[in-house]
Design a protein around this motif. Structure first.
Motif, PDB file in Angstrom:
ATOM      1  N   SER A   2       0.851  -1.196   0.000  1.00 21.01           N
ATOM      2  CA  SER A   2       0.000   0.000   0.000  1.00 21.01           C
ATOM      3  C   SER A   2       0.881   1.239   0.000  1.00 21.01           C
ATOM      4  CB  SER A   2      -0.884  -0.006   1.243  1.00 21.01           C
ATOM      5  OG  SER A   2      -0.107  -0.118   2.404  1.00 21.01           O
ATOM      6  N   ILE A   5      -0.542   7.602   2.381  1.00 14.26           N
ATOM      7  CA  ILE A   5      -1.651   8.543   2.232  1.00 14.26           C
ATOM      8  C   ILE A   5      -1.291   9.854   2.932  1.00 14.26           C
ATOM      9  CG2 ILE A   5      -2.934   7.575   4.203  1.00 14.26           C
ATOM     10  CD1 ILE A   5      -4.658   8.856   1.093  1.00 14.26           C
ATOM     11  N   GLU A  34      -2.047   4.056   3.233  1.00 15.68           N
ATOM     12  CA  GLU A  34      -3.466   3.934   2.947  1.00 15.68           C
ATOM     13  C   GLU A  34      -3.992   2.649   3.584  1.00 15.68           C
ATOM     14  OE1 GLU A  34      -4.435   4.547  -1.146  1.00 15.68           O
ATOM     15  OE2 GLU A  34      -6.419   5.213  -0.504  1.00 15.68           O
ATOM     16  N   ASN A  69      -1.969  12.130   0.093  1.00 16.47           N
ATOM     17  CA  ASN A  69      -2.171  11.387  -1.151  1.00 16.47           C
ATOM     18  C   ASN A  69      -1.121  11.800  -2.202  1.00 16.47           C
ATOM     19  OD1 ASN A  69      -3.718   9.350  -2.394  1.00 16.47           O
ATOM     20  ND2 ASN A  69      -4.809  10.871  -3.615  1.00 16.47           N
ATOM     21  N   TYR A  88     -10.895  14.493   0.612  1.00 16.39           N
ATOM     22  CA  TYR A  88     -10.066  13.484   1.267  1.00 16.39           C
ATOM     23  C   TYR A  88     -10.383  13.202   2.738  1.00 16.39           C
ATOM     24  CZ  TYR A  88      -6.942  13.811  -2.762  1.00 16.39           C
ATOM     25  OH  TYR A  88      -6.410  13.773  -4.022  1.00 16.39           O
ATOM     26  N   LYS A 163     -17.455  10.277   1.473  1.00 15.35           N
ATOM     27  CA  LYS A 163     -16.538   9.193   1.096  1.00 15.35           C
ATOM     28  C   LYS A 163     -15.068   9.609   1.175  1.00 15.35           C
ATOM     29  CE  LYS A 163     -19.894   6.657  -1.483  1.00 15.35           C
ATOM     30  NZ  LYS A 163     -20.076   5.444  -2.230  1.00 15.35           N
ATOM     31  N   LYS A 165     -10.980   9.597   2.186  1.00 14.40           N
ATOM     32  CA  LYS A 165      -9.920   8.590   2.209  1.00 14.40           C
ATOM     33  C   LYS A 165      -9.362   8.445   3.615  1.00 14.40           C
ATOM     34  CE  LYS A 165      -7.834   8.487  -2.400  1.00 14.40           C
ATOM     35  NZ  LYS A 165      -7.727   7.029  -2.449  1.00 14.40           N
ATOM     36  N   ILE A 196     -10.763   2.701   4.567  1.00 12.93           N
ATOM     37  CA  ILE A 196     -10.478   4.097   4.909  1.00 12.93           C
ATOM     38  C   ILE A 196      -9.378   4.145   5.966  1.00 12.93           C
ATOM     39  CG2 ILE A 196     -11.473   6.191   5.928  1.00 12.93           C
ATOM     40  CD1 ILE A 196     -14.165   5.340   4.757  1.00 12.93           C
ATOM     41  N   THR A 197      -8.417   5.034   5.780  1.00 13.52           N
ATOM     42  CA  THR A 197      -7.360   5.242   6.765  1.00 13.52           C
ATOM     43  C   THR A 197      -7.965   5.973   7.966  1.00 13.52           C
ATOM     44  OG1 THR A 197      -5.837   5.493   4.910  1.00 13.52           O
ATOM     45  CG2 THR A 197      -5.050   6.231   7.075  1.00 13.52           C
TER      46      THR A 197
END
Ligand code: ADP
Ligand code: MG
Length: 244
Positions: A2, A5, A34, A69, A88, A163, A165, A196-197
């Motif tokens: 991964s 993020i 992430e 990101n 985000y 939604k 991240k 999701i982080t």
């Protein structure tokens, strides 16, 4: 593997009041991938909220670099910061920060209002999230008519509606009893399992142990950064998605 993020390099932040400067963050290096679930600990005044506010683009930093990101986040207009946050970030606070004269559904729908989504659409999405969090029948109640745990679940639903991240939670269980705290943590773990982080500021050891990694701040630097016994990712092959 991964990818990052959140990446912070040699991050510094001071508060200037009058002729005094308070150097709060003194060169932090943090890398969060992430899908991770990480806690940030440290005594009161150690700069946890300061760090979280920078990560959430609610505040500027003075020196160093912050990548969200893989995008370098630097001093920017409030308009641009708001656009990044919308895209985000989801926030959860100890004091819930619900709007007292709006009902549960309207509180959850609020981020979509700021994005210009029409009322019918945003309310439908809010109801869907309330349903997933077991609060559907409470949709028309005001915050004052809800328990602490219910209020925090509403705040979690609100943080999820666009939604994000990354969820940034500043002492999300700080105002809750143990049982309710664990229920809220179960929800946050489920949120994390959906991809999701999640980054949680806490001063409670048992809460921090429920995350995969603990970052400790002391005197403006990172005192320690280690994995917990919850090291494994709870990523399910069929994520029981709170979102989707
Ligand atoms: P924590 O969340 O770990 O308790 P904070 O990040 O809130 O710590 O605060 C770190 C230090 O910075 C504290 O000494 C606090 O008083 C100070 N501080 C926080 N916000 C401000 C501000 N807006 N102006 C001046 N000093 C601040
Ligand atoms: Mg704080």
């Amino acid at each position: 593997m991964s990818q990052s993020i959140i990446r912070v390099n040699e991050l510094h932040k001071s508060y200037i009041t009058g002729s005094n400067a308070l150097h709060v963050l003194k060169g932090l290096n943090i890398d969060i991938h992430e899908g991770e679930m990480v806690s940030i600990m440290g005594s009161s005044g150690s700069g946890k909220s300061t760090l979280l506010n920078i990560l959430g683009i609610l505040d500027n930093y003075d020196k160093g670099k912050f990548y969200l990101n893989n995008i370098l986040i630097q001093k920017m207009s409030e308009r641009k910061a708001a656009a990044f946050r919308n895209k985000y970030i989801g926030f959860i606070f100890q004091s819930f920060n619900l709007i007292s004269f709006k009902n549960a559904m309207e509180n959850v729908a609020l981020p979509l209002y700021y994005q210009g989504v029409n009322r019918k659409k945003r309310n439908a999405k809010a109801l869907e999230l309330l349903d997933r969090l077991g609060l559907k029948e409470w949709w028309n109640h005001l915050p004052s008519e809800l328990s602490g745990g219910q209020k925090q679940r509403i705040a979690i639903a609100r943080s999820l509606i666009s939604k994000p991240k990354v969820i940034l939670a500043d002492e999300p269980t700080g105002a809750l009893d143990t049982q309710t705290s664990y229920e809220v943590m179960d929800i946050l773990k489920e949120v994390n399992a959906s991809g999701i982080t999640v980054i949680i500021v806490t001063h409670e050891n048992d809460i921090a142990e429920m995350t995969q990694r603990i970052i400790r701040l002391k005197d403006g630097i990172i005192e320690s950064n280690h994995r917990t016994a919850t090291n494994h990712h709870t990523q399910l092959s069929q994520p029981k998605s709170i979102l989707s």
